[in-house]
Structures are given as C-alpha cells and as structure tokens.
Write a protein that holds these residues in place. Structure first.
Motif, PDB file in Angstrom:
ATOM      1  N   ASP A  44      22.821  26.812  10.713  1.00  0.00           N
ATOM      2  CA  ASP A  44      21.890  26.331   9.698  1.00  0.00           C
ATOM      3  C   ASP A  44      20.657  25.702  10.336  1.00  0.00           C
ATOM      4  N   ASP A  47      18.663  28.741  11.508  1.00  0.00           N
ATOM      5  CA  ASP A  47      18.589  29.806  10.494  1.00  0.00           C
ATOM      6  C   ASP A  47      18.836  31.189  11.101  1.00  0.00           C
ATOM      7  N   THR A 117      22.239  28.614   2.937  1.00  0.00           N
ATOM      8  CA  THR A 117      21.215  28.471   3.971  1.00  0.00           C
ATOM      9  C   THR A 117      20.655  27.073   3.965  1.00  0.00           C
TER      10      THR A 117
END
Length: 117
Positions: A44, A47, A117
């Motif tokens: 996270d 990304d 996300t």
C-alpha cells in the motif's frame, strides 16, 4: 461573555480530542504464496502489486488485478522463470478503492483476494 468563552473552550477541546483520537488510515498490504509457483504481494505504501516466480524451471505466476467497481485501472502481471519478479503500479487508482486479485500459476492452483488501495 464568560459563558461564551467557556463554551468556545469546550468546543475547541472536544475538536482537538477528536482529532487526537481519530484512527489513522490503515495500510492494506497483502502477500502470500501459490504452492511452488511463486509469491505475490501488494504494498500500500508504494502502490505496487508484484509477482515473483519460484526458481524452478518452466514455472510461471500471474495475477489479474481488477477494481470491484468504478473506473480504476485493471491489469494482469505475469512472471516467468526467466523474469523472476514483475510489478505493476496502482498509483492512479483512487485511494481506498476495493480491488480483487486472482492469482494463478503453473501449479493449476488459484487464489482470490480482496484488498483496498
């Protein structure tokens, strides 16, 4: 005037306490393996979704990453025995979007995960 100041001070203190105790956004990183085909991970913080194939010859691992709904990007990332690790970015996905990933590999096994996300 003293009552107004007291109410203002209480309101300001309540807001400050609420901000102090508010939970931080939680990172939603995942990782796992698919038998002897390889490993997968989503970070996270960066990304990035990555797949890493096991060092055995003629192996591959593939991940189909798609939004649960909306106009976010979707992609497939595959690593073969010569590639080792392949990554793709979810940098342009809206923050806190639900995604589904289906992992498949040379071992005929598959896994599905849901992440944010």
């Amino acid at each position: 005037m003293s009552t107004l100041r007291t109410r203002f001070a209480l309101a300001a203190g309540t807001c400050a306490l609420g901000l102090t105790l508010a939970p931080a956004a939680s990172a939603n990183s995942i990782d796992g393996t698919l038998r002897s085909a390889g490993a997968f991970s989503y970070s996270d913080g960066s990304d990035r979704f990555c797949v890493t194939v096991s060092p055995n010859p003629s192996r591959h691992i593939s991940a189909r990453v798609a939004p649960v709904r909306g106009n976010n990007p979707s992609f497939t990332v595959t690593a073969r025995s010569g590639d080792r690790t392949e990554c793709k970015s979810l940098m342009y996905a809206y923050e806190d979007s639900a995604y589904t990933v289906t992992i498949t590999g040379s071992t005929s096994q598959s896994k599905t995960h849901r992440f944010w996300t």
